[in-house]
Enzyme design. Structure first.
Site, PDB file in Angstrom:
ATOM      1  N   ASP A 271      31.878  64.733   7.682  1.00 34.40           N
ATOM      2  CA  ASP A 271      32.297  65.554   6.778  1.00 34.40           C
ATOM      3  C   ASP A 271      31.863  65.137   5.381  1.00 34.40           C
ATOM      4  OD1 ASP A 271      34.403  67.372   5.031  1.00 34.40           O
ATOM      5  OD2 ASP A 271      35.254  67.494   7.268  1.00 34.40           O
ATOM      6  N   ASP A 280      47.785  56.487   3.315  1.00 35.90           N
ATOM      7  CA  ASP A 280      48.215  56.906   4.624  1.00 35.90           C
ATOM      8  C   ASP A 280      47.070  56.991   5.596  1.00 35.90           C
ATOM      9  OD1 ASP A 280      50.594  57.826   5.503  1.00 35.90           O
ATOM     10  OD2 ASP A 280      50.584  59.989   4.620  1.00 35.90           O
ATOM     11  N   ASP A 282      44.523  54.098   5.141  1.00 34.82           N
ATOM     12  CA  ASP A 282      43.767  52.682   5.236  1.00 34.82           C
ATOM     13  C   ASP A 282      44.070  52.036   6.564  1.00 34.82           C
ATOM     14  OD1 ASP A 282      46.398  52.195   4.648  1.00 34.82           O
ATOM     15  OD2 ASP A 282      46.039  51.061   2.781  1.00 34.82           O
ATOM     16  N   ASP A 317      23.728  55.224   2.346  1.00 37.56           N
ATOM     17  CA  ASP A 317      24.300  53.826   2.021  1.00 37.56           C
ATOM     18  C   ASP A 317      25.503  53.565   2.941  1.00 37.56           C
ATOM     19  OD1 ASP A 317      26.635  54.823   0.983  1.00 37.56           O
ATOM     20  OD2 ASP A 317      25.327  55.081  -0.982  1.00 37.56           O
ATOM     21  N   ASP A 319      28.918  53.345   2.081  1.00 40.74           N
ATOM     22  CA  ASP A 319      30.007  53.654   1.321  1.00 40.74           C
ATOM     23  C   ASP A 319      30.261  55.026   1.808  1.00 40.74           C
ATOM     24  OD1 ASP A 319      32.162  53.643   0.086  1.00 40.74           O
ATOM     25  OD2 ASP A 319      31.203  53.613  -1.816  1.00 40.74           O
ATOM     26  N   HIS A 326      37.372  67.363   0.725  1.00 42.01           N
ATOM     27  CA  HIS A 326      37.595  67.891   2.229  1.00 42.01           C
ATOM     28  C   HIS A 326      37.690  66.752   3.386  1.00 42.01           C
ATOM     29  CE1 HIS A 326      36.107  70.370   5.754  1.00 42.01           C
ATOM     30  NE2 HIS A 326      36.332  71.321   4.797  1.00 42.01           N
ATOM     31  N   GLU A 337      49.102  57.989   9.112  1.00 37.01           N
ATOM     32  CA  GLU A 337      49.893  57.181   9.824  1.00 37.01           C
ATOM     33  C   GLU A 337      51.183  57.667   9.481  1.00 37.01           C
ATOM     34  OE1 GLU A 337      49.078  53.080   8.078  1.00 37.01           O
ATOM     35  OE2 GLU A 337      47.295  53.909   7.236  1.00 37.01           O
ATOM     36  N   ASN A 422      34.730  80.548   8.402  1.00 37.38           N
ATOM     37  CA  ASN A 422      35.691  81.259   7.648  1.00 37.38           C
ATOM     38  C   ASN A 422      34.943  82.546   7.109  1.00 37.38           C
ATOM     39  OD1 ASN A 422      37.745  79.510   8.115  1.00 37.38           O
ATOM     40  ND2 ASN A 422      36.861  78.249   6.298  1.00 37.38           N
ATOM     41  N   SER A 489      38.473  74.742   8.859  1.00 36.49           N
ATOM     42  CA  SER A 489      38.331  73.455   8.900  1.00 36.49           C
ATOM     43  C   SER A 489      39.579  72.621   9.081  1.00 36.49           C
ATOM     44  CB  SER A 489      38.074  72.846   7.427  1.00 36.49           C
ATOM     45  OG  SER A 489      36.560  73.246   7.228  1.00 36.49           O
TER      46      SER A 489
END
Length: 529
Positions: A271, A280, A282, A317, A319, A326, A337, A422, A489
Site C-alpha cells: 500500500d 495501535d 507499533d 529504501d 523506511d 491509506h 491491537e 470502486n 480498499s
C-alpha cells in the site's frame, strides 16, 4: 468526519471517482473513496468512465414530428430505430457454433448495432472488434428481465479501448440467449465483428456464484470453524461495541471467543506504507530479525539493506512510513491491537509487514510486482492489496509481471487478497480479476448489508469473489489519528484478517483450502445487491 480518500486502481487504491495519473499514465488509485486528505478529484480514483453518447436510440421510438400545416402528429422516421439499433430489433445470428464474422459500420446516424446470439450449451464466447477507423466499443449483454433494454446490471462485460484499437471480450457462459452491442463513440467507422465459441463443461458448477456479489458476505465464524474441521459455525456471542461496525457483522467476536486472534501469522500490506509508530499498530509490526538496523549492510542477504520492518519500493529504501494514510488505515483493519483504546483489528495478534508500493500519485506494475515477491520471500502468509489497475491499464502497462507475481505468491503458499475496485464496474480491477485462478477478490458492503453502489461487481465469469464491510469504516491513520474511510480498499483487509484467523487456527491449511472455505462459508442471503 468522513474524509475523501483516493483509490489506487490503475495503479490505484480502489476509489469512487476520478482518474488518477501516474507519470502521465492513467491509473485508478486507492480502493476507498474516502481518505485523510482531499486531493483533486480529477486525478484521484482510477475509474472507468463509460464512453456514452448524448443520443440514445433505445429511447427514441416514441418521438413524433408535427405537420406545420395541419398540426397532425407525424412519425419522425429519422429518429425511429432501424433494424439492429435496439435489443428488441437486434440482428439474429442464431446458434453460434465455431466462428461467425460480420462486417458493418456505425456512425452519427447509426450509433448502435445489436446482435442476438444463442448458445445451445455452456461455452467460452470470444468477441473481437477490428478494422476500425474511428472509436467504437463492444458490450456483451444478457437481457435478464426481457424488457428489450440493456440495463446497467445486464452488461456482462465490455471493452472500451481507446481510438481505433481492437476491442476484445472473452467470457465463460451457460447456455442461453445473449446480445452483442457495437457502439459508436466518435466519428464514422466500418468494423469487423468476429464471434466464436468453444464448448466447455462449465457453467456454473458453482451455482451459488452471483455476478454482482460473488459468493456473498464473508462469515468469519463459519470460516474459522471449518478451518479446524467443524461443519458448523462457532456459537453466537452477544454483539459488543466496536468503533468498526463490520466486526460484528462478519462474526469476528465469535472467533475471538474461541481463542483465535491471528497469532503467528504475517500479513503483508502492500500500500502507501504503514505508520509503524502508531500506538495501535507499533506492537504488531513485523520485524526482520535477521537484519541489523542502521548498519548499511544487507545482513540477511535478501537484497535489501536494513529492511528491519519492510521496504519502500517507491523510493527504494528501508523506511515504508505512510505519509498518505491509506495503508495505515488498511493495516488497522487487519491487525490493530486489542489494547482498550482506539480500534481493534480483525486479527489483533497478527503481524503487519509494511510494503510501500504506491503513494497518492506514484505507482506502477514493477513496484507492485516487486512488493509481492518481497512479501513472499520474506515470510508473509497473507498479502493484502487494496489497489488495482482498471481495464484501460492493459493499454498503458504490460500486466504480465503482475499476473506472474500473484501466481508466484499463490503457488508458494501465500493467500492473496485484492480489492475489487470502486469504479461502479461490471467486473473487478487487476489484480483482483486474477481470482479466476489465483487469490481472492473483495467487494464492499454497508452496515445495512447492501452491496455498495461503487463496488465493482464480481462479473459473469466465476472467480473467488466475496463481499466484506467497506463503508464508513473507522481505523488508524498516521500521527496517532483515527478516521472513517470507505471503499473496497477497506473491505479487502477484513478478508485478509479472516484469512489470518483461519491460518492461526490451522497453520496447515493450503491456499486453495483457505480460498475454498472463504467462498463456501460466505452468505448470499444477508446481502441486498
Amino acid at each position: 468526519m468522513l474524509d475523501t480518500q483516493p483509490d489506487f486502481a490503475g495503479l490505484h487504491l480502489p476509489e469512487i471517482l476520478g482518474v488518477e495519473t501516474l507519470d502521465s499514465t492513467p491509473w485508478t488509485g486507492y480502493s476507498d473513496p474516502f481518505a485523510p486528505t482531499v486531493p483533486d478529484l480529477s486525478v484521484l480514483e482510477p475509474t472507468i468512465i463509460a464512453e456514452t453518447s448524448d443520443y440514445n436510440p433505445d429511447n427514441n421510438s416514441n418521438l413524433l414530428a408535427t405537420d406545420p400545416l395541419t398540426g397532425d402528429s407525424l412519425t419522425n422516421t429519422f429518429l425511429l430505430p432501424v433494424v439492429d439499433d435496439t435489443l428488441a430489433t437486434a440482428q439474429d445470428l442464431g446458434p453460434i457454433e465455431g466462428t461467425q464474422t460480420i462486417n458493418d459500420s456505425v456512425g452519427i446516424d447509426d450509433l448502435n448495432d445489436y446482435y442476438r446470439i444463442q448458445l445451445n450449451s455452456a461455452s467460452n464466447l470470444n468477441l473481437s472488434l477490428d478494422g476500425l477507423t474511428a472509436d467504437a466499443d463492444l458490450e456483451l449483454i444478457a437481457d435478464n428481465n426481457g424488457d428489450g433494454f440493456a440495463d446497467y446490471s445486464e452488461v456482462i462485460d465490455y471493452s472500451y479501448q481507446w481510438g481505433t484499437f481492437s476491442d476484445n471480450i472473452s467470457a465463460d457462459l451457460p447456455a442461453g440467449t445473449y446480445f452483442v452491442n457495437v457502439e459508436q463513440y466518435s466519428g464514422e467507422t466500418p468494423y469487423t465483428l468476429t464471434v466464436s465459441t468453444t464448448q466447455t463443461s462449465l457453467v456454473n458448477p458453482v451455482s451459488d456464484f452471483d455476478p454482482i456479489e460473488g459468493y456473498g458476505l464473508i462469515n468469519a465464524s463459519a470460516a474459522v470453524s471449518r478451518a479446524i474441521g467443524s461443519p458448523v459455525p462457532f456459537a453466537d456471542v452477544p454483539d459488543t461495541y466496536h468503533p468498526n461496525w463490520g466486526l460484528n457483522t462478519i462474526h469476528i467476536p465469535e472467533v475471538w471467543s474461541q481463542g483465535f486472534t491471528g497469532e503467528g501469522v504475517v500479513v503483508a500490506v502492500l500500500d502507501t506504507g504503514v505508520d509503524y509508530t502508531h500506538p495501535d499498530l507499533d506492537g504488531r509490526i513485523w520485524q526482520n530479525i535477521d537484519e541489523i538496523p542502521g548498519n548499511g549492510i544487507d545482513d540477511d542477504g535478501n537484497g535489501y539493506r536494513d529492511d528491519v520492518r519492510g521496504w519502500d519500493f517507491i523510493y527504494n529504501d528501508a523506511d515504508p512510513m505512510d505519509y498518505y494514510g491509506h495503508g495505515t488505515h488498511v493495516a488497522g483493519i487487519v491487525a490493530a491491537e486489542a489494547n482498550e483504546f482506539g480500534v481493534t483489528g480483525v486479527a489483533p495478534n497478527a503481524q503487519i509487514m509494511p510494503v510501500q508500493v504506491i503513494t497518492d500519485y506514484l505507482g506502477d506494475v514493477d513496484s507492485l510486482a516487486s512488493g509481492i515477491y518481497y512479501a513472499v520471500n520474506n515470510g508473509a502468509d497473507v498479502i493484502n492489496m487494496s489497489l488495482g489497475f482498471d481495464s484501460y491499464s492493459s493499454f498503458y502497462y504490460d500486466l504480465t509481471l503482475l499476473q506472474e507475481a500473484v501466481q508466484f505468491a499463490t503457488e508458494n503458499g501465500v493467500v492473496v487478497v485484492s480489492s475489487a475496485g470502486n469504479n461502479y464496474g461490471f467486473s473487478p480491477t487487476y489484480p483482483a480479476q486474477y481470482a479466476t485462478d489465483w487469490g481472492i477478490a473483495v467487494g464492499a458492503s454497508n452496515s445495512y448489508d447492501w452491496v455498495a453502489d461503487f463496488s465493482n461487481d464480481a462479473g459473469f465469469t466465476p472467480l473467488d469473489y466475496v463481499v466484506a464491510p467497506g463503508v464508513s469504516i473507522y481505523s488508524t491513520t498516521p500521527n496517532n489519528n483515527y478516521e472513517y474511510f470507505e471503499g473496497t480498499s477497506m473491505a479487502a483487509p477484513h478478508v485478509a484478517g479472516v484469512a489470518a484467523l483461519m491460518l492461526s487456527a490451522n497453520p496447515n491449511l493450503t491456499v486453495a483450502e483457505v480460498e475454498q472455505i472463504l467462498t463456501e462459508t460466505a452468505n448470499h442471503s444477508v446481502l441486498i445487491a
